[in-house]
Write an enzyme that holds these catalytic residues in place. Structure first.
Site, mmCIF file in Angstrom:
data_model
loop_
_atom_site.group_PDB
_atom_site.id
_atom_site.type_symbol
_atom_site.label_atom_id
_atom_site.label_comp_id
_atom_site.label_asym_id
_atom_site.label_seq_id
_atom_site.Cartn_x
_atom_site.Cartn_y
_atom_site.Cartn_z
ATOM 1 N N THR A 223 0.853 -1.193 0.000
ATOM 2 C CA THR A 223 0.000 0.000 0.000
ATOM 3 C C THR A 223 0.888 1.241 0.000
ATOM 4 O O THR A 223 2.031 1.169 0.443
ATOM 5 C CB THR A 223 -0.860 -0.043 1.276
ATOM 6 O OG1 THR A 223 -1.883 -1.011 1.076
ATOM 7 C CG2 THR A 223 -1.474 1.283 1.639
ATOM 8 N N ARG A 251 -14.486 -7.156 0.567
ATOM 9 C CA ARG A 251 -13.590 -6.867 1.711
ATOM 10 C C ARG A 251 -12.959 -5.466 1.610
ATOM 11 O O ARG A 251 -12.462 -5.070 0.573
ATOM 12 C CB ARG A 251 -12.493 -7.930 1.745
ATOM 13 C CG ARG A 251 -11.506 -7.794 2.910
ATOM 14 C CD ARG A 251 -10.257 -7.051 2.525
ATOM 15 N NE ARG A 251 -9.287 -7.003 3.625
ATOM 16 C CZ ARG A 251 -8.256 -6.154 3.658
ATOM 17 N NH1 ARG A 251 -8.068 -5.305 2.678
ATOM 18 N NH2 ARG A 251 -7.419 -6.159 4.668
ATOM 19 N N GLY A 253 -10.207 -2.937 3.749
ATOM 20 C CA GLY A 253 -9.214 -2.925 4.826
ATOM 21 C C GLY A 253 -9.201 -1.609 5.582
ATOM 22 O O GLY A 253 -10.188 -0.863 5.595
ATOM 23 N N ASP A 254 -8.072 -1.326 6.186
ATOM 24 C CA ASP A 254 -7.935 -0.125 7.016
ATOM 25 C C ASP A 254 -7.681 1.147 6.212
ATOM 26 O O ASP A 254 -7.956 2.256 6.684
ATOM 27 C CB ASP A 254 -6.763 -0.306 7.992
ATOM 28 C CG ASP A 254 -5.450 -0.524 7.244
ATOM 29 O OD1 ASP A 254 -5.429 -1.353 6.308
ATOM 30 O OD2 ASP A 254 -4.448 0.142 7.563
ATOM 31 N N THR A 274 0.319 0.862 6.793
ATOM 32 C CA THR A 274 0.311 -0.243 5.828
ATOM 33 C C THR A 274 0.464 -1.543 6.593
ATOM 34 O O THR A 274 1.265 -1.628 7.521
ATOM 35 C CB THR A 274 1.444 -0.130 4.797
ATOM 36 O OG1 THR A 274 1.520 -1.372 4.082
ATOM 37 C CG2 THR A 274 2.795 0.156 5.425
ATOM 38 N N GLY A 275 -0.303 -2.537 6.198
ATOM 39 C CA GLY A 275 -0.182 -3.815 6.886
ATOM 40 C C GLY A 275 -1.488 -4.574 6.816
ATOM 41 O O GLY A 275 -2.353 -4.287 5.981
ATOM 42 N N GLY A 277 -4.784 -5.154 7.305
ATOM 43 C CA GLY A 277 -5.806 -4.160 7.610
ATOM 44 C C GLY A 277 -6.780 -4.513 8.712
ATOM 45 O O GLY A 277 -7.204 -3.633 9.469
HETATM 46 N N1 ASP Z 1 -3.551 -2.208 4.761
HETATM 47 C C1 ASP Z 1 -3.975 -2.696 3.474
HETATM 48 C C2 ASP Z 1 -5.235 -3.477 3.619
HETATM 49 O O1 ASP Z 1 -5.358 -4.256 4.535
HETATM 50 C C3 ASP Z 1 -2.967 -3.555 2.834
HETATM 51 C C4 ASP Z 1 -1.607 -2.935 2.697
HETATM 52 O O2 ASP Z 1 -1.149 -2.231 3.574
HETATM 53 O O3 ASP Z 1 -0.970 -3.205 1.660
HETATM 54 O O4 ASP Z 1 -6.082 -3.359 2.763
#
Ligand code: ASP
Length: 359
Positions: A223, A251, A253-254, A274-275, A277
């Site tokens: 991300t 779905r 995410g965050d 990023t991570g 989510g």
């Molecule tokens: N945080 C993002 C999600 O869960 C994924 C990412 O950080 O690449 O959608």
């Protein structure tokens, strides 16, 4: 009437104008700050994950570093010229969205149906106004759409078809699906589909990417995000993503969730995450970091470290953040093997990194 008497009222008008102008300048903190020593700073990320030196070819590493540098410089240029942190964040994220190397817009992961489905959010620290979009298709720069939601709608978060209709009404650029799909993502999708089918055949249901870094060596979240502090003392943050590979059921995410993936408040912080989510939503990561700065009066580095390296680790959430304090201090902690990141500090020094320090 002689020439002088004709000029006098004009001169009066001019001097009145300059007096008014001076008074306006004196009462406008933004104009004065542009001439003061107010620090400027920017940090960006291109995602965290199992990014190990052995997994990246020298060419790919160089291409990623060069994209990170272009992005951080694009944002810094805006700040140097006295521009707003929101413009700097948008400019930096646009560069990363247009690059095929990150999981945002062009180069984003594919969902279960093989489509690119995008999420983004941004927040302005001066008034905590925010805009976000979730599950949109075909939008070239989702961060621009998130900004349009903030600036031209009474809402904060728009999703799916409605968000796309809003985008068309506001001249947001669209691309066909081939623009977004890179060979790397198509190959990854084919492989993950096979793995999911093989798991289903033995009665298991994998929750990509919940299977863990060992199961997915390419579990790179990728991300993108940016945080900035401008000459006027205002901060902003933004995040843009394709979400997780093979995601299904709509779905989200965050990344498009204010307080989870993105948060900014003048005087305290700007944070982009990023991570994984689901964990970042449950831990309200970006808001938690800002709240610690605000209520516990710890500095941004300590607050970000506590949330990423302790709270998230305890819960089992992989990832990292870029965090910026009101004084321009930058922290970029991550609990994964690596995080694509770059920053330009208040003293003008640039930092670019991929792996853990010393690796
Ligand atoms: N945080 C993002 C999600 O869960 C994924 C990412 O950080 O690449 O959608």
């Amino acid at each position: 009437m002689n020439a002088m008497s004709q000029l006098k009222p004009m001169m009066k008008k001019v001097s009145l104008c300059s007096a008014l102008l001076l008074a306006a300048l004196a009462s406008s903190p933004s104009v004065l700050a542009a001439e003061s020593d107010q620090p400027i700073a920017i940090a960006i990320h291109g995602g965290a994950g199992t990014i190990l030196r052995g997994n990246l070819s020298a060419e790919k590493e160089a291409a990623i570093k060069s994209a990170l540098i272009s992005a951080v410089q694009a944002g810094h240029e805006v700040l140097k010229n006295g521009g707003a942190s929101l413009d700097a964040v948008t400019a930096a994220i646009n560069v990363l969205e247009d690059s095929p190397h990150f999981n945002a817009a062009k180069g984003a992961v594919l969902n279960e149906d093989g489509e690119v489905e995008l999420d983004a959010s941004l927040m302005r620290g001066s008034d905590r106004n925010a805009g976000a979009v979730a599950g949109v298709h075909g939008v070239r720069n989702p961060i621009n759409l998130a900004r349009a939601v903030m600036e031209h709608s009474p809402h904060v978060l728009l999703a799916g078809k409605g968000a796309e209709t809003f985008a068309r009404q506001h001249d947001i650029a669209f691309e066909d699906s081939a623009y977004f799909k890179t060979p790397f993502r198509t190959e990854q999708w084919q492989r993950l589909k096979k793995e999911r089918a093989a798991q289903a055949a033995v009665g298991q249901d994998i929750q990509t990417p919940l299977a863990g870094p060992d199961a997915y060596p390419d579990r790179w979240f990728s991300t993108v995000g940016a945080v900035a502090l401008d000459q006027h003392g205002h901060v902003a943050a933004g995040t843009s993503t394709g979400g997780t590979a093979l995601k299904r059921w709509g779905r989200i995410g965050d990344s498009p969730i204010v307080g989870a993936g993105t948060y900014a408040q003048d005087g305290y912080c700007a944070v982009s995450a990023t991570g994984h989510g689901e964990y970042f939503i449950r831990a309200a990561v970006t808001y938690d970091i800002c709240a610690r700065v605000r209520y516990e009066e710890v500095d941004i580095g300590a607050a970000a470290e506590q949330v990423v390296m302790k709270e998230l680790v305890t819960m089992g959430g992989d990832g990292g953040v870029i965090a910026l304090g009101a004084d321009g201090q930058i922290a970029m902690p991550f609990n994964t093997a690596g995080m694509y990141r770059a920053a330009i500090h208040p003293d003008g020094s640039m930092e670019v990194g991929i792996y853990r320090k010393g690796e």
